[in-house]
Design a protein around this motif. Structure first.
Motif, PDB file in Angstrom:
ATOM      1  N   TRP A 265       0.826  -1.200   0.000  1.00 20.16           N
ATOM      2  CA  TRP A 265       0.000   0.000   0.000  1.00 20.16           C
ATOM      3  C   TRP A 265       0.860   1.250   0.000  1.00 20.16           C
ATOM      4  O   TRP A 265       1.902   1.317   0.680  1.00 20.16           O
ATOM      5  CB  TRP A 265      -0.937   0.009   1.204  1.00 20.16           C
ATOM      6  CG  TRP A 265      -1.968  -1.085   1.120  1.00 20.16           C
ATOM      7  CD1 TRP A 265      -3.122  -1.082   0.398  1.00 20.16           C
ATOM      8  CD2 TRP A 265      -1.891  -2.341   1.788  1.00 20.16           C
ATOM      9  NE1 TRP A 265      -3.791  -2.262   0.559  1.00 20.16           N
ATOM     10  CE2 TRP A 265      -3.060  -3.067   1.412  1.00 20.16           C
ATOM     11  CE3 TRP A 265      -0.970  -2.939   2.649  1.00 20.16           C
ATOM     12  CZ2 TRP A 265      -3.310  -4.353   1.871  1.00 20.16           C
ATOM     13  CZ3 TRP A 265      -1.225  -4.217   3.104  1.00 20.16           C
ATOM     14  CH2 TRP A 265      -2.390  -4.902   2.716  1.00 20.16           C
ATOM     15  N   ARG A 267       0.750   5.580   0.237  1.00 20.92           N
ATOM     16  CA  ARG A 267      -0.066   6.718   0.631  1.00 20.92           C
ATOM     17  C   ARG A 267       0.737   8.001   0.462  1.00 20.92           C
ATOM     18  O   ARG A 267       1.841   8.127   0.961  1.00 20.92           O
ATOM     19  CB  ARG A 267      -0.495   6.576   2.100  1.00 20.92           C
ATOM     20  CG  ARG A 267      -1.258   7.765   2.668  1.00 20.92           C
ATOM     21  CD  ARG A 267      -1.638   7.476   4.117  1.00 20.92           C
ATOM     22  NE  ARG A 267      -2.325   8.602   4.737  1.00 20.92           N
ATOM     23  CZ  ARG A 267      -1.701   9.585   5.387  1.00 20.92           C
ATOM     24  NH1 ARG A 267      -0.377   9.577   5.495  1.00 20.92           N
ATOM     25  NH2 ARG A 267      -2.392  10.564   5.937  1.00 20.92           N
ATOM     26  N   HIS A 268       0.178   8.935  -0.264  1.00 17.59           N
ATOM     27  CA  HIS A 268       0.847  10.217  -0.463  1.00 17.59           C
ATOM     28  C   HIS A 268      -0.220  11.305  -0.561  1.00 17.59           C
ATOM     29  O   HIS A 268      -0.953  11.386  -1.537  1.00 17.59           O
ATOM     30  CB  HIS A 268       1.704  10.193  -1.729  1.00 17.59           C
ATOM     31  CG  HIS A 268       2.652  11.353  -1.793  1.00 17.59           C
ATOM     32  ND1 HIS A 268       3.508  11.548  -2.865  1.00 17.59           N
ATOM     33  CD2 HIS A 268       2.907  12.377  -0.938  1.00 17.59           C
ATOM     34  CE1 HIS A 268       4.234  12.640  -2.649  1.00 17.59           C
ATOM     35  NE2 HIS A 268       3.877  13.155  -1.491  1.00 17.59           N
TER      36      HIS A 268
END
Length: 449
Positions: A265, A267-268
């Motif tokens: 996974w 996330r940004h």
């Protein structure tokens, strides 16, 4: 098999074309790091006794002397002169001092041991010489060697080996002189039968001095032979060093400047409009909050494990200060140098810090370049303060004073580095986003996903 995505499948990606130096640089950096590690750690442990320099030992001569054959004689003075001449000055720093000063230096960890010649030394030797001819009970004169395990258990073993060699030579020299003196007294008168020394008398005169080795203030139980001070130092520095990296990465992720990956996974979020200086202030604040918590945790665990701690409050307060100083400085280095700051922090706090800490092998038994690093390396300064609090009743002269002001100095330099670097970057418009000349507002679309 899964294939790498094509450039068109990745938003904002360009055609692959990494220059050759991009592949060579990691190999080059790791090679240099390996050379530095080998120089520091293998040089540190290679041959401590060969590397001896300025190793402090006290020599106390209390001998009052005696009158032999109508002449004043002081064997203690002769031994002192012989030791001063024969012990290599480039390796051993022999402090010829009084008993009170020697005890004070032992109590403050300034010397690793002392050699004490008692006040009745010459008198006992003369009695021993007489007893070799006239029957009677007699005790050999004693020279006492005190080691200082609280300063360093490894140094205590070095003191014992040095004293064993020196006292063996002293015993041989004094024994030869004493035997010759007794034989002169036994010289027969003209026409008289010669008198011979018995075998027991010859053995007694050959080794006339009894050398007693004992520790000055033995270490209490639960200290790991003195290593508890070193490992307490280690955890203070490591939580500050690793805490700086954790805070740096996690805050940057929350602010949207660094992506976070959790297994598959990714996330940004959109970057928050915040200056470098304000970002660093947030990170410093988090370090200041976590430092006393971590210091309290260490102290509680030490108590649970029955580690002897005579001054828990000063140790807690200094631990919080040390963690704060390391974390703040580490965050400033990361703010000033970016990714390269990770390597700089590792070299300064770990690679150079461990060998120069003096926690296992004393500085005076390491190569001189390591001794030079100990003048300013953070781990050595922290170790001096922690060792003083654990083993020397928190005496300022035993290292706490040096550790305190050097830790405060390091914290001040770290704050100055971070403030100057971030303000300079902000004033010059060097924002953290390479795709924009100004910070974007929260919620803006990212150019690179």
């Amino acid at each position: 098999m899964p294939k790498d995505p094509a450039p068109s499948e990745v938003s904002g990606a360009s055609k692959p074309g990494v220059p050759l130096r991009g592949w060579i640089a990691p190999i080059f950096v790791i090679t240099l790091l390996a050379a530095l590690l080998g120089t520091m750690y293998l040089g540190y442990t290679s041959d401590p006794e060969k590397n001896l320099h300025d190793f402090p030992i006290a020599l106390v001569n209390q001998d009052d002397g005696d009158i032999l054959d109508g002449k004043p004689v002081n064997i203690g003075d002769q031994i002192t002169d012989a030791l001063t001449e024969q012990i290599p000055a480039d390796k051993i720093d022999l402090h010829v001092i009084g008993i009170s000063e020697a005890q004070r230096e032992l109590a403050d960890g300034k010397v690793y041991g002392e050699i004490v010649i008692p006040s009745d030394f010459t008198k006992r030797l003369s009695i021993l010489a007489a007893a070799s001819v006239v029957p009677g009970d007699v005790e050999r004169p004693v020279i006492t060697v005190h080691t200082n395990p609280r300063a360093s258990t490894y140094a205590a073993s070095i003191v014992q080996r040095i004293s064993d060699r020196a006292m063996a030579q002293v015993n041989t020299t004094v024994g030869t002189q004493l035997t010759a003196q007794v034989k002169t007294k036994l010289a027969p008168a003209p026409g008289a039968a010669p008198t011979e020394l018995s075998g027991a008398a010859r053995l007694q005169l050959a080794k006339p001095i009894d050398v007693v080795v004992s520790p000055f203030r033995p270490l209490p139980e639960g200290t790991g032979q003195g290593l508890s001070a070193f490992f307490y130092t280690l955890i203070l520095l490591f939580v500050g060093f690793s805490g700086a990296m954790i805070i740096h990465a996690m805050v940057d992720n929350v602010l949207g400047y660094v992506p976070a990956e959790y297994g598959p996974w990714y996330r940004h979020i959109a970057p928050v409009a915040i200056s470098r200086w304000r970002t660093l202030l947030v990170k410093w604040a988090m370090a200041a909050v976590t430092a006393p918590i971590a210091s309290g945790v260490f102290l509680a665990i030490a108590k649970i494990l029955d580690m002897p701690i005579e001054h828990p409050l000063p140790l807690f307060l200094y631990g919080a200060l040390a963690i704060t100083a390391v974390a703040v400085t580490g965050l400033s280095v990361l703010a000033a140098f970016g990714t390269a700051g990770l390597l700089i922090n590792m070299i300064v706090f770990v690679v150079l810090g461990l060998p120069s800490s003096s926690g296992s092998i004393p500085i005076e038994a390491t190569p001189r370049y390591i001794g030079f690093l100990a003048n300013f390396e953070p781990m050595h300064q922290i170790y001096l303060a922690v060792r003083s609090l654990l083993f020397f009743d928190g005496h300022l002269a035993a290292g706490l004073g040096t550790g305190l002001w050097m830790t405060v100095l390091g914290l001040t330099l770290g704050i100055l580095l971070g403030a100057i670097a971030t303000h300079t970057y902000d004033l010059r418009g060097l924002y953290r986003l390479g795709v924009s000349h100004k910070p974007v507002e929260a919620g803006d679309d990212l150019l690179v996903q």
